[in-house]
Design an enzyme around this catalytic site. Structure first.
Site, PDB file in Angstrom:
ATOM      1  N   GLY A  50       0.819  -1.201   0.000  1.00 53.06           N
ATOM      2  CA  GLY A  50       0.000   0.000   0.000  1.00 53.06           C
ATOM      3  C   GLY A  50       0.857   1.256   0.000  1.00 53.06           C
ATOM      4  N   GLY A  53      -0.277   4.414   0.196  1.00 53.77           N
ATOM      5  CA  GLY A  53      -1.013   5.559   0.700  1.00 53.77           C
ATOM      6  C   GLY A  53      -0.149   6.356   1.656  1.00 53.77           C
ATOM      7  N   GLY A 103       0.237   6.132   4.957  1.00 50.12           N
ATOM      8  CA  GLY A 103       0.971   5.331   5.926  1.00 50.12           C
ATOM      9  C   GLY A 103       2.106   4.553   5.310  1.00 50.12           C
ATOM     10  CB  VAL A 145      -1.419  -8.172  -1.779  1.00 51.99           C
ATOM     11  CG1 VAL A 145      -1.319  -9.211  -0.665  1.00 51.99           C
ATOM     12  CG2 VAL A 145      -0.062  -7.521  -2.016  1.00 51.99           C
ATOM     13  CD  GLU A 170     -14.309  17.971   2.714  1.00 47.81           C
ATOM     14  OE1 GLU A 170     -13.509  18.545   3.475  1.00 47.81           O
ATOM     15  OE2 GLU A 170     -14.073  16.872   2.182  1.00 47.81           O
ATOM     16  CG  ASP A 200      -8.148   4.541   6.358  1.00 48.33           C
ATOM     17  OD1 ASP A 200      -8.154   5.214   7.402  1.00 48.33           O
ATOM     18  OD2 ASP A 200      -8.211   5.042   5.220  1.00 48.33           O
ATOM     19  CB  ALA A 238      -3.910  12.093   5.552  1.00 50.99           C
TER      20      ALA A 238
END
Length: 442
Positions: free
Chosen positions: A28, A30, A32, A96, A188, A317, A333
């Site tokens: 991943g 992202g 993290g 994966v 938003e 997450d 984030a």
């Protein structure tokens, strides 16, 4: 078991084993995962970063791509480019499908596998429809660039189809936009769509008045932005209504279809439904066979390792862990970046033969949400801001965290142009066929 030279990055894995370099696999790219890789710079490790997409995405601004405010290239960057200077990092474009924890291998979708000494799972979340996955074709969520461009296409096509629709009821359905979920993403989206219809688009159409569009935000709970202080939630509610959003509270959606939604027993005809009501973690917990919460997130140890597997970390997450106040660490984030930084520190301490750092301690920097142009709310705990000042701080904070000077300038110019001229520069209908498809009329 495959020979290491026969698997992706296998030669490098073999070299790492013979030279004593520790093999770290990060799944991943992202916030993290990328933070973990960045913080391991200089450590005696060989890193393989796996992601099923070739780009890192700045998710907090994804809704602005969906609502034609920003282009995709302004909030996403090729992973290989970001890590091009890191010779110890191998980037793989792959999916994966599982983890063989006994053999310490990551299983890939093409049948290959990748060995690891330390594994970091930062696999994120997907949409959750509360047992009604059949709703997804009618109510897309917003987690990827593909989601954003799909939503943008649906929004803009709704106005195009309404322009040539002569039946008043069909036109009304085309000009009714439903957002399910009153969290930050839902708020938003609702605020930006309302401004798109009422401010940006009116001069562009001749047969319809886009200001007549209905934007309906449906939240099953008692208030929008439930994670914010109640006074900020109330302010957001009033501000949404002031810019033309219809806010429905305390009524859950019980049906989504091509015709619209049903909530609280009421039928609302709509051709455009957007889902912002819930998420479910990736199947990481299923891969590992470890305890998970109701949302499918891994229940990790205080040092972010998987129970019984000190060589496997899970962050972002993908996991659930309590913050100092006893509440779960939010799936945002900054939390993912803090966890990535912590995991890198633990790995480096282990390699040095030192005691691992103290358990992970989340520091909440604050919550931010834009309501519309010149309208936002910020909750810093003791300090709470709303209105125009909050909007400017919100914008500056997001620009600051973008990657690269060019992207910061591009986004700043796009926002300034929208602020001064009420124009959104990315109103492009993409994907699908070159000509819009119109459904057959009954």
């Amino acid at each position: 078991m495959e020979r290491s030279a026969d698997i992706p990055g296998g030669k490098d894995n073999a070299e790492a084993a013979t030279t004593g370099r520790h093999r770290v696999v990060v799944v991943g790219a992202g916030f993290g995962g990328l933070e973990t890789v960045h913080r391991l710079a200089g450590a005696p490790v060989s890193i393989t970063l796996i992601d099923r997409r070739n780009h890192h995405l700045f998710q907090p601004l994804l809704y602005q791509v969906a609502t034609a405010s920003l282009a995709t290239s302004e909030i996403a960057w090729p992973i290989r480019h970001l890590l091009s200077g890191r010779r110890e990092v191998i980037t793989l474009l792959a999916s994966v499908t599982g983890v063989d924890v006994a053999a310490q291998r990551v299983l890939l979708d093409d049948g290959d596998a990748l060995e690891y000494d330390t594994l970091v799972l930062a696999t994120g979340v997907r949409h959750a429809y509360f047992g009604h996955d059949e709703w997804e074709p009618f109510a897309p969520g917003l987690k990827t660039l593909e989601d954003a461009t799909t939503i943008r296409r649906r929004l803009l096509l709704a106005f195009e189809r309404a322009e040539r629709e002569s039946d008043p009821q069909r036109r009304a359905a085309l000009l009714t936009f439903v957002i399910v979920g009153g969290g930050p993403t839902g708020v938003e989206l609702a605020g930006t769509i309302a401004e798109l219809a009422r401010v940006t688009l009116p001069p562009d159409f001749r047969n319809i008045d886009t200001r007549a569009a209905r934007v309906v935000l449906i939240e099953a709970g008692p208030r929008v932005l439930a994670g914010f202080a109640e006074d900020l939630s109330d302010y957001a509610h009033r501000s949404l209504e002031r810019i033309g959003v219809e806010v429905v509270l305390g009524r859950a959606v019980s049906e989504c279809s091509a015709d619209g939604v049903i909530y609280g027993g009421e039928v609302l005809k709509s051709n455009t439904i957007l889902w912002a009501a819930g998420v479910r973690a990736s199947p990481a917990a299923e891969w590992l066979g470890v305890p998970l919460d109701r949302a499918g997130r891994v229940i990790v140890e205080p040092d972010l390792t998987v129970p019984g597997r000190p060589e496997v970390f899970a962050i972002g997450d993908t996991v659930t862990i309590a913050a100092p106040d006893g509440q779960p660490v939010p799936g945002i984030a900054p939390a993912a970046k803090q966890q990535g930084r912590y995991v890198a520190d633990v790995i480096k301490a282990r390699l040095r033969g030192e005691t691992s750092p103290a358990p992970f301690h989340y520091k909440h920097a604050g919550s931010l949400a834009q309501i519309g142009k010149r309208l936002a709310v910020i909750d810093f705990g003791r300090i709470k801001l709303r209105g125009a000042l909050a909007w400017w701080i919100w914008g500056i904070a997001h620009i600051y965290f973008l990657i690269g000077v060019r992207n910061r300038l591009s986004v700043a110019i796009s926002w300034l142009w929208n602020y001064l001229r009420d124009q959104r520069s990315s109103r492009l209908i993409t994907q699908g066929r070159s000509a819009p498809e119109y459904p057959k009329q009954p």
